[in-house]
Design a protein around this motif. Structure first.
Motif, PDB file in Angstrom:
ATOM      1  N   GLY A  80      62.015  16.245 100.095  1.00 38.91           N
ATOM      2  CA  GLY A  80      60.678  15.848  99.493  1.00 38.91           C
ATOM      3  C   GLY A  80      60.661  15.793  97.910  1.00 38.91           C
ATOM      4  N   SER A  81      61.750  16.072  97.028  1.00 38.01           N
ATOM      5  CA  SER A  81      61.346  16.297  95.798  1.00 38.01           C
ATOM      6  C   SER A  81      62.369  15.154  95.488  1.00 38.01           C
ATOM      7  N   TYR A  82      62.049  15.048  93.628  1.00 42.03           N
ATOM      8  CA  TYR A  82      62.703  13.367  93.569  1.00 42.03           C
ATOM      9  C   TYR A  82      62.939  13.758  92.096  1.00 42.03           C
ATOM     10  N   THR A  83      63.593  12.957  92.116  1.00 44.93           N
ATOM     11  CA  THR A  83      64.005  12.839  90.125  1.00 44.93           C
ATOM     12  C   THR A  83      63.875  11.613  89.701  1.00 44.93           C
ATOM     13  N   GLU A  84      63.272  11.422  88.847  1.00 43.90           N
ATOM     14  CA  GLU A  84      62.901   9.992  87.835  1.00 43.90           C
ATOM     15  C   GLU A  84      64.448   9.938  87.071  1.00 43.90           C
ATOM     16  N   LEU A  85      64.988   8.277  88.163  1.00 40.72           N
ATOM     17  CA  LEU A  85      65.280   7.630  87.198  1.00 40.72           C
ATOM     18  C   LEU A  85      65.904   6.917  85.733  1.00 40.72           C
ATOM     19  N   TYR A  86      65.972   6.695  84.785  1.00 39.64           N
ATOM     20  CA  TYR A  86      65.723   5.500  83.740  1.00 39.64           C
ATOM     21  C   TYR A  86      65.751   4.729  84.163  1.00 39.64           C
ATOM     22  N   CYS A  87      64.497   3.635  83.658  1.00 41.04           N
ATOM     23  CA  CYS A  87      64.900   2.606  84.491  1.00 41.04           C
ATOM     24  C   CYS A  87      62.886   1.985  84.226  1.00 41.04           C
ATOM     25  N   ARG A  88      63.552   1.542  82.801  1.00 48.69           N
ATOM     26  CA  ARG A  88      62.395   0.436  82.018  1.00 48.69           C
ATOM     27  C   ARG A  88      61.489  -0.692  82.125  1.00 48.69           C
ATOM     28  N   TYR A  89      61.016  -0.601  82.537  1.00 49.39           N
ATOM     29  CA  TYR A  89      60.657  -2.078  82.599  1.00 49.39           C
ATOM     30  C   TYR A  89      59.445  -2.558  83.460  1.00 49.39           C
ATOM     31  N   GLU A  90      58.647  -3.672  83.055  1.00 51.61           N
ATOM     32  CA  GLU A  90      57.613  -3.751  83.382  1.00 51.61           C
ATOM     33  C   GLU A  90      56.984  -3.766  84.621  1.00 51.61           C
ATOM     34  N   THR A  91      57.302  -4.418  85.558  1.00 52.07           N
ATOM     35  CA  THR A  91      57.265  -4.332  87.033  1.00 52.07           C
ATOM     36  C   THR A  91      58.920  -4.177  87.814  1.00 52.07           C
ATOM     37  N   MET A  92      58.944  -3.259  89.314  1.00 52.00           N
ATOM     38  CA  MET A  92      59.963  -3.888  89.898  1.00 52.00           C
ATOM     39  C   MET A  92      59.322  -3.734  91.430  1.00 52.00           C
ATOM     40  N   GLY A  93      60.443  -4.465  91.981  1.00 48.22           N
ATOM     41  CA  GLY A  93      59.926  -4.618  93.242  1.00 48.22           C
ATOM     42  C   GLY A  93      61.020  -4.166  94.527  1.00 48.22           C
ATOM     43  N   GLU A  94      61.146  -4.396  95.815  1.00 47.45           N
ATOM     44  CA  GLU A  94      61.448  -3.761  96.571  1.00 47.45           C
ATOM     45  C   GLU A  94      63.008  -3.780  96.347  1.00 47.45           C
ATOM     46  N   ILE A  95      64.108  -2.492  97.185  1.00 45.53           N
ATOM     47  CA  ILE A  95      65.712  -3.252  96.303  1.00 45.53           C
ATOM     48  C   ILE A  95      66.066  -3.356  97.646  1.00 45.53           C
ATOM     49  N   VAL A  96      66.959  -4.700  98.364  1.00 46.03           N
ATOM     50  CA  VAL A  96      67.141  -5.238  99.196  1.00 46.03           C
ATOM     51  C   VAL A  96      68.628  -5.787  98.763  1.00 46.03           C
ATOM     52  N   ASN A  97      69.409  -5.238  99.587  1.00 46.09           N
ATOM     53  CA  ASN A  97      70.821  -5.345  99.362  1.00 46.09           C
ATOM     54  C   ASN A  97      71.463  -4.939  98.015  1.00 46.09           C
ATOM     55  N   ASN A  98      71.085  -3.391  97.588  1.00 44.12           N
ATOM     56  CA  ASN A  98      71.000  -2.758  96.361  1.00 44.12           C
ATOM     57  C   ASN A  98      70.991  -3.841  95.139  1.00 44.12           C
ATOM     58  N   SER A  99      69.615  -4.834  95.471  1.00 48.40           N
ATOM     59  CA  SER A  99      69.222  -5.467  94.656  1.00 48.40           C
ATOM     60  C   SER A  99      67.371  -5.216  94.097  1.00 48.40           C
ATOM     61  N   MET A 100      67.225  -4.818  92.673  1.00 54.38           N
ATOM     62  CA  MET A 100      65.821  -4.665  92.560  1.00 54.38           C
ATOM     63  C   MET A 100      65.457  -5.920  91.294  1.00 54.38           C
ATOM     64  N   VAL A 101      64.510  -6.858  92.070  1.00 58.58           N
ATOM     65  CA  VAL A 101      63.664  -7.392  90.663  1.00 58.58           C
ATOM     66  C   VAL A 101      63.302  -6.875  90.375  1.00 58.58           C
ATOM     67  N   VAL A 102      63.121  -6.896  88.910  1.00 57.64           N
ATOM     68  CA  VAL A 102      62.169  -6.056  87.773  1.00 57.64           C
ATOM     69  C   VAL A 102      61.792  -7.362  86.153  1.00 57.64           C
ATOM     70  N   SER A 103      61.044  -7.132  85.536  1.00 59.80           N
ATOM     71  CA  SER A 103      60.747  -8.204  84.774  1.00 59.80           C
ATOM     72  C   SER A 103      60.020  -7.711  83.419  1.00 59.80           C
ATOM     73  N   ASP A 104      60.621  -8.254  82.415  1.00 61.19           N
ATOM     74  CA  ASP A 104      60.598  -8.007  80.872  1.00 61.19           C
ATOM     75  C   ASP A 104      59.665  -9.516  80.201  1.00 61.19           C
ATOM     76  N   ASP A 105      58.558  -9.278  79.691  1.00 60.71           N
ATOM     77  CA  ASP A 105      57.997 -10.069  78.532  1.00 60.71           C
ATOM     78  C   ASP A 105      57.783 -11.276  80.012  1.00 60.71           C
ATOM     79  N   GLY A 106      57.025 -11.042  81.165  1.00 58.65           N
ATOM     80  CA  GLY A 106      56.848 -12.545  81.935  1.00 58.65           C
ATOM     81  C   GLY A 106      58.188 -12.805  82.056  1.00 58.65           C
ATOM     82  N   LEU A 107      60.343 -12.489  82.023  1.00 61.36           N
ATOM     83  CA  LEU A 107      60.269 -13.250  82.878  1.00 61.36           C
ATOM     84  C   LEU A 107      61.453 -12.299  83.354  1.00 61.36           C
ATOM     85  N   TYR A 108      61.900 -12.336  84.436  1.00 62.86           N
ATOM     86  CA  TYR A 108      62.862 -11.801  85.810  1.00 62.86           C
ATOM     87  C   TYR A 108      63.707 -11.666  85.688  1.00 62.86           C
TER      88      TYR A 108
END
Length: 435
Positions: free
Chosen positions: A144-172
């Motif tokens: 159950g251990s984990y490491t943090e990956l570098y990924c800096r966004y305001e929001t992150m969503g579900e990872i589906v079909n190797n894709s994740m919706v992220v947002s920055d400054d209100g855009l996606y």
């Protein structure tokens, strides 16, 4: 003459026995001498020669687990981590009743932040020696251990079909499962890629389009459609003049637009709502039968029928049905989460959440404050106000410590929310569960 020969033979045999016994007595002494010399060399930092002394000691005591581990540690001090690992692995397998080698190897991995490699080794070890208690304990601790990956966004969503919706400054935008940018944050609204490789996006001029991984427009429905769903080859939900229907793969109407609400299509089935009642519908948006329901459970992307299983509400609560409208199992639930493409579905009874399989049977008891359905063998669950993850045996493999937690992707990554310096921050984690 014969008597003298026999006497000589007896004498020689006695000498041989004496010599052998003497060597047996001297072996531990000689081994000790080499060990003491090795210790002196280690104190001086001469680790390479210390290894040589341990090797010599092993010639006299070849079954000494202690000697193997002293030699392994000398190798590590000399900077040869590869040989250290190799000796620890061999020793752990040879002396399974002694935990020293396994513990030293696991400590080395964890101290160096390489829990992924530790979990990988433990999985291989337990395949060969499944009853080893110490390895089982380490695996339970580290999987159950984990490491943090570098990924800096305001929001992150579900990872589906190797894709994740992220947002920055209100855009996606979109990243892949490891947080690498695929589509820059330039859209007013965005959904993950479908299995066919198209992501639904809303542009700054409120136009709905489907883009590919190169950010190229691949499908562009007429502007008369006010809202669209995620693309599937079965059909895509669309809204026109306040009514919903399906579009085919060419973005042409597949049938009448007659529904006040409409889910996406999976397994050739969706659900439509009219006059406060829900019906199962086919690809053309036609009701599949006479049965009507008070509610239908959908997932975060508007689908309801993964695994050909649907949760519908009647006066008695939520029941599981198949795409033909036939009830599956006899259980009734107060609430439920839609099935994903595989795994158990989260179900609720008397304020507690558990899990049911596609046969309608309860497989994990009602235990959790909240839960999401299984995906890729694990499910997010809430306990004590925080989210963690369980496996399909109901074991908590990552303790509840997150404010929010999304499903684990095929690559073993997941987006979670934590509190950091008084703010809620999204993080992308690489979980060792999949190594």
């Amino acid at each position: 003459m014969k008597k003298y020969v026999i006497l000589l033979f007896v004498v020689l045999l006695g000498l041989a026995w004496f010599s052998a016994g003497s060597d047996m007595v001297n072996d531990p002494i000689k081994a000790k001498e080499h060990m003491e010399k090795a210790a002196e060399l280690e104190e001086k930092g001469i680790y390479v020669d210390a290894v040589t002394e341990y090797e010599s000691a092993l010639e006299y005591e070849p079954d000494s687990e202690e000697l193997y581990m002293k030699m392994a540690e000398a190798y590590l001090k000399s900077g040869d981590s590869r040989e250290f690992i190799s000796i620890c692995e061999d020793t752990a397998e040879k002396y399974q009743d002694n935990t020293h080698a396994m513990d030293s190897l696991m400590d080395y991995y964890t101290e160096n932040g390489d829990e992924e490699e530790a979990v990988k080794y433990l999985k291989d070890f337990l395949e060969e020696y499944p009853d080893n208690k110490n390895a089982q304990e380490w695996f339970t601790q580290l999987e159950g251990s984990y490491t943090e990956l570098y990924c800096r966004y305001e929001t992150m969503g579900e990872i589906v079909n190797n894709s994740m919706v992220v947002s920055d400054d209100g855009l996606y935008g979109l990243t892949d499962a490891t947080g690498s940018e695929v589509i820059p944050c330039e859209y007013k609204e965005l959904y993950p890629f479908s299995e066919e490789g198209f992501a639904l996006a809303r542009t700054e001029d409120n136009r709905w389009i489907y883009i590919d991984e190169d950010d190229q427009i691949r499908k562009a429905p007429d502007s008369e459609y006010g809202k669209l769903g995620m693309y599937t080859e079965d059909g895509t939900a669309a809204e026109k003049d306040g009514k919903y229907g399906y579009l085919d793969e060419n973005m042409e109407p597949a049938g009448k637009f007659q529904w006040e609400e409409l889910t996406g299509l999976k397994e050739g089935t969706g659900a439509g709502q009219k006059d406060g009642e829900w019906s199962l519908v086919n690809k053309k948006g036609k009701a599949k039968g006479e049965e009507r329901y008070e509610d239908v459970i959908t997932d975060a992307f508007g689908f309801c029928s993964a695994q050909k299983r649907i949760f519908v509400k009647t006066g008695d609560g939520y029941q599981m049905i198949n795409t033909k409208g036939e009830q599956i199992g006899e259980l009734t639930f107060d609430d439920a989460r839609a099935f994903t493409e595989e795994g158990y579905a989260a179900v609720c009874k008397d304020g507690k959440w558990g899990f049911a399989d596609s046969d309608g049977e309860l497989v994990i008891d009602y235990t959790y404050e909240n839960a999401e359905s299984f995906r890729n063998g694990f499910a997010p669950v809430s306990s004590g106000g925080k989210w963690g993850y369980i496996n399909e045996e109901g074991t908590m493999v990552i303790q509840p410590e997150f404010l929010e937690a999304t499903h684990i992707s095929e690559e073993g990554t997941a987006a979670v929310m934590i509190e950091q310096q008084g703010e809620n921050v999204w993080k992308l984690l690489q979980l060792n569960l999949f190594q």
